[in-house]
Every structure is written in C-alpha cells, then in structure tokens.
Design an enzyme around this catalytic site. Structure first.
Site, short mmCIF file in Angstrom:
data_model
loop_
_atom_site.label_atom_id
_atom_site.label_comp_id
_atom_site.label_asym_id
_atom_site.label_seq_id
_atom_site.Cartn_x
_atom_site.Cartn_y
_atom_site.Cartn_z
N PRO A 1 0.84 -1.21 0.00
CA PRO A 1 0.00 0.00 0.00
C PRO A 1 0.87 1.25 0.00
O PRO A 1 1.53 1.56 0.99
CB PRO A 1 -0.81 -0.13 1.29
CG PRO A 1 0.01 -1.01 2.17
CD PRO A 1 0.77 -1.93 1.28
N VAL B 1 5.67 1.59 7.32
CA VAL B 1 5.94 2.98 7.68
C VAL B 1 4.62 3.72 7.84
O VAL B 1 3.83 3.82 6.89
CB VAL B 1 6.80 3.66 6.59
CG1 VAL B 1 7.15 5.08 7.00
CG2 VAL B 1 8.06 2.84 6.31
N ASP C 1 5.89 2.18 2.04
CA ASP C 1 4.99 1.05 2.25
C ASP C 1 4.28 1.27 3.59
O ASP C 1 4.90 1.22 4.64
CB ASP C 1 5.80 -0.25 2.26
CG ASP C 1 4.93 -1.49 2.35
OD1 ASP C 1 3.76 -1.38 2.76
OD2 ASP C 1 5.44 -2.58 2.02
N HIS C 2 2.96 1.49 3.52
CA HIS C 2 2.22 1.84 4.73
C HIS C 2 2.07 0.65 5.70
O HIS C 2 1.61 0.83 6.84
CB HIS C 2 0.83 2.38 4.37
CG HIS C 2 0.39 3.52 5.24
ND1 HIS C 2 0.90 3.74 6.49
CD2 HIS C 2 -0.51 4.51 5.03
CE1 HIS C 2 0.34 4.80 7.03
NE2 HIS C 2 -0.53 5.30 6.16
N ARG C 3 2.43 -0.55 5.27
CA ARG C 3 2.46 -1.68 6.20
C ARG C 3 3.62 -1.54 7.18
O ARG C 3 3.57 -2.01 8.32
CB ARG C 3 2.61 -3.01 5.45
CG ARG C 3 1.47 -3.36 4.51
CD ARG C 3 1.80 -4.60 3.69
NE ARG C 3 3.00 -4.40 2.88
CZ ARG C 3 3.55 -5.36 2.11
NH1 ARG C 3 3.00 -6.57 2.08
NH2 ARG C 3 4.61 -5.11 1.40
#
Length: 471
Positions: free
Chosen positions: A264, A445, A441-443
């Site tokens: 994401p 960060v 990467d929102h997983r």
C-alpha cells in the site's frame, strides 16, 4: 606411451542472477575453431537484471555454438561445445589399467540435479584428472583402437557435502575467489573448502564447476552455426510497431506491477530551498576537497541527507516478510539509485552506504553510475537494496509518485532544481528550490515516520551544515 584424444565438454547457461530461469545471448566472442582458455569470456548474455559476460571454465577448441546471438536460452541448457585435449593409456599396456576396468561396463546411473545453472550430472567419475575438494579424481580410461568400447574408470571417492552454514553466515573466501564463483555460477555455500581455516580456494571453485559439467564424449564434427540477425520491430500496415518485452524491461514491468498491487503506497511531498546545498556543491567541485577526479553533484548531497535521516529514524530501513508476517529491520542501508539504461530501468545499490563518508559515497555513486551506463552492472549489485533514490530532476521533471522497488520500504524522488521566488529572511527573493517526494509502504511505515524522514532530508538540504551536527 600415451595417445592424445579429445573429449567434448558442454558449457551450460548458468544462473547468473540468483534464481533467474533464462537469459538472452547478446554477443558471441568466439566461433567454431577458436581456442579458448579457462576463464576466457566467450559471450555476453542479458538476464532479467543485467548484461553479464560469461567465462568458460575449461581450455580447448570450440566445436559448436548451439544458439545464435539474439536467442533466449533456459538456464541449464548447453550453449557451447568445446573439444578438450586429454590422454589415455595405449592399448599395448593393459597392465597399467586398474583392475576395476576389467569389470563389465555398468549401466549409466540415474542423472540427478546439481548446482543451478549447470544442469544434471551423473555420479560417474569419467572425466579428466582434477582435484575435487582435495581428493584426486581418476582420469577416464579409453580404448581408442576399439571405437565401440565404453570407457570405464575406477569409482570416484565419495566427496563429503559442504558444511551447512548458519543463516546469514557467509562462506570464507577472498574477493577474487568470490568473483570467480559468481562468473562460473557456483554457489559458495555448496563448496567444501580445503584452504587454511576453512577458506575456499580457486581450486575448490573450479572443482565445483567442473563437477557440474557432464562427462566427455567423443567429439563429433563441428555443427554449423546459424548466425541469425537480431529480430527487429516490424511496422504493421497501420504504422504500429510491436516491441518484444524481455530481459530487464520484462523484469521491471513484472516487479512494478507486483509492488503496486502488493504494498500500500503513500506518497508525501515537500518543497525545499536548496540554495545553500547548491553553493556547497559548487565549492566542493572548485576545491576538490573530496579527492582528485571525484564527481560531485546535487544527487550526492541528496543521498547523504537521506542517509542521515535514515540514521536518525532507522525503522524506515525495513522490509516486509509476507511468509512470516514480520517486519524485518535491516542492519545496513543499501542505497539504491534508479538508473535509466538502453536496456531499461535498473536499480543498483551501494552496499552499506550509511557507513560511508561523503568522499566514499561520492566514489561509490560515481562507480555505480558509470557501470550502469556501460551496461555492465552485475546482478549482485542490484540485489539486497533497502531504500532508493530516483533522480527525475535530470529530465526537467519537478516531482512524481515513485513506485517502491520490491522488498524496500521507501523511495525518494528528487525533482528539478529551479530558481523560484521564495520568502527568505522576510523578503521575496529568487532562490534555488526543488521538490522531494517520498513514497513508502504503509504496512511498514506510518505517516509519522515517513513525514519525519522526509522533513529531516529537506531540513538537511536547506542547511547542509546539519550533516555535521546530525551525522
């Protein structure tokens, strides 16, 4: 008395890129009838990662090139046959033949897979005399006067398997030996060392490579080589042109699709006054403080600023382990630099860039860019990256929303530096301004961490003296 005989060695397409399945032959440097020596480069191939020159691991005369330039060949497929000179006992000296040779010829044992890139081999010892992991292997016993006879050799001693190394531990070998192993497609973890203190030697690597080559057979007549011209895009009646997607471009396309639909993405932007940074770049160029011949560019200062920000916020130097559902915090920062080449976009990286001084980083960056331009980037230089910079500013582009390099947590886009009106010390004056964009990467960060890294990078570029106080 001995009689010279020739045996045919087949050199197979090795896996030169850590698990790749095919490669395209770009150029042959030899032709049938040429003499080749151990370690001589015989062709250049393009994998999904880079163009690589292949050295051959034995000496002899080229009998046949099995594929013309422009052909894509699966890993493990023989690409060149070489007649290797050898010696066999004369028929008049039967007493010199070991007793095992008098036994009936055995049925060829079942073939089994060995090192990736060299295909299957048998357990037979019918090969030229050599040293394999310190143990002598007998030479083949042939009877030239009786063509129908099948050579039978004494059984080779059992070679113990290479020791299993703990996860993450590297086999002991000197840099030239590591390069030789990479060139020959030999996995050092599968090689049994014979050097002092468990160090792998050149002989060990050659032995491992030779062990993966099929046994010699009688040399046939040279096969004709069809020199096919490279396929060119052909326009359709409507003027459309179809360009085959392969090699680096194919791998890039697959990687970007996988990254875009797996991680994401979040992208943040910031405009920054880099006037002081541009002045520092000019000063470093004029004074030569970083060393004679060292190239200094704005990208160098951007890289150092990002590395300093990562040092302050090490949680961003991470990757996602899907199988274990874990976040892996990386120990070293391997800084990737996106490079456009004639074969497509590649992202080589500077290993452990975070520990380098500004001068060392400049040297590493210069070498990386020059190697990429020449199309000589090794596959190992494009693996293991942890964070990347893409310099879209060189194309006059202000910014973009970069897609993550697979396996990495963040990528920074460095836009064009332009003279713009800017509020400086209470007045609107012309200043050198750029736009930075950080995708992450929102997983791995969250918004806070990503914002801090981007803000710190911008703050350093605005006041580069912070490289000293923050570094």
């Amino acid at each position: 008395m001995t009689t010279d005989v020739r045996s045919l060695r087949e050199f197979k397409m090795p896996d030169v890129g850590e698990g790749l399945t095919e490669a395209e032959i770009l150029t042959w440097y030899v032709k049938p009838g040429d003499t080749v020596t151990d370690g001589q480069v015989v062709c250049e191939v393009e994998t999904a990662k880079a163009a690589v020159e292949l050295p051959i691991p034995f000496t002899g005369v080229v009998e046949a090139l099995h594929f013309p330039a422009g052909t894509t060949v699966d890993v493990g497929t023989s690409i060149i046959a070489v007649a290797v000179a050898g010696a066999a006992p004369a028929p008049a000296a039967p007493a010199a033949v070991p007793a095992a040779a008098a036994a009936p010829a055995e049925v060829e044992p079942e073939r089994r897979e060995v090192l990736v890139g060299y295909g299957p081999r048998t357990g037979s010892a019918q090969r030229r005399a050599r040293r394999a992991n310190g143990a002598a292997v007998a030479a083949p016993v042939a009877a030239p006067a009786v063509p129908a006879a099948v050579p039978v050799a004494p059984a080779a001693p059992v070679v113990p398997p290479a020791p299993v190394l703990p996860e993450g531990e590297r086999p002991l070998a000197k840099p030239p030996v590591r390069k030789l192993a990479k060139d020959l497609g030999v996995d050092l973890r599968a090689v049994l060392p014979t050097g002092p203190n468990g160090v792998i030697t050149r002989e060990d690597v050659h032995a491992a490579a030779a062990a993966a080559i099929v046994e010699p057979v009688a040399a046939p007549a040279p096969a004709p080589v069809v020199e096919a011209a490279p396929a060119l895009p052909v326009p359709t009646a409507a003027g459309d042109v179809r360009v085959p997607v392969k090699g680096v471009r194919k791998a890039t396309a697959q990687a970007m699709v996988a990254s875009a639909f797996t991680a994401p993405h979040v992208t943040e932007f910031v405009q920054v006054d880099v006037t002081r940074t541009m002045k520092l770049v000019r000063k470093l160029k004029e004074t030569g403080e970083l060393g004679a011949g060292v190239r200094v560019s704005p990208l160098l200062l951007v890289a150092k600023a990002l590395l300093t920000a990562v040092k302050r916020h090490p949680e961003i130097n991470a990757s996602w382990d899907e199988a274990a559902q874990e976040i892996v915090l990386r120990g070293a920062v391997n800084l990737g630099i996106a490079a456009a080449t004639p074969r497509g976009l590649i992202v080589p990286n500077i290993k452990d860039a975070g520990s380098r001084t500004l001068a060392q980083l400049a040297i590493g960056l210069g070498e990386l860019v020059e190697t990429a331009r020449q199309g000589k980037t090794a596959p190992a230089d494009m693996s293991g990256g942890s964070i990347t910079i893409t310099n879209v500013g060189v194309f006059g582009v202000d910014t973009g929303t970069p897609i993550l390099n697979p396996g990495e947590a963040a990528i920074l886009a460095f836009g064009a530096v332009r003279e713009l009106p800017w509020v400086h010390k209470g007045k609107v004056v012309p200043r050198q301004v750029t736009t930075l964009a950080l995708s992450f990467d929102h997983r791995l960060v969250d918004g806070e961490l990503g914002s801090k890294v981007l803000a710190d990078t911008a703050a350093i570029l605005e006041y580069p003296k912070r490289l000293i106080t923050w570094g």
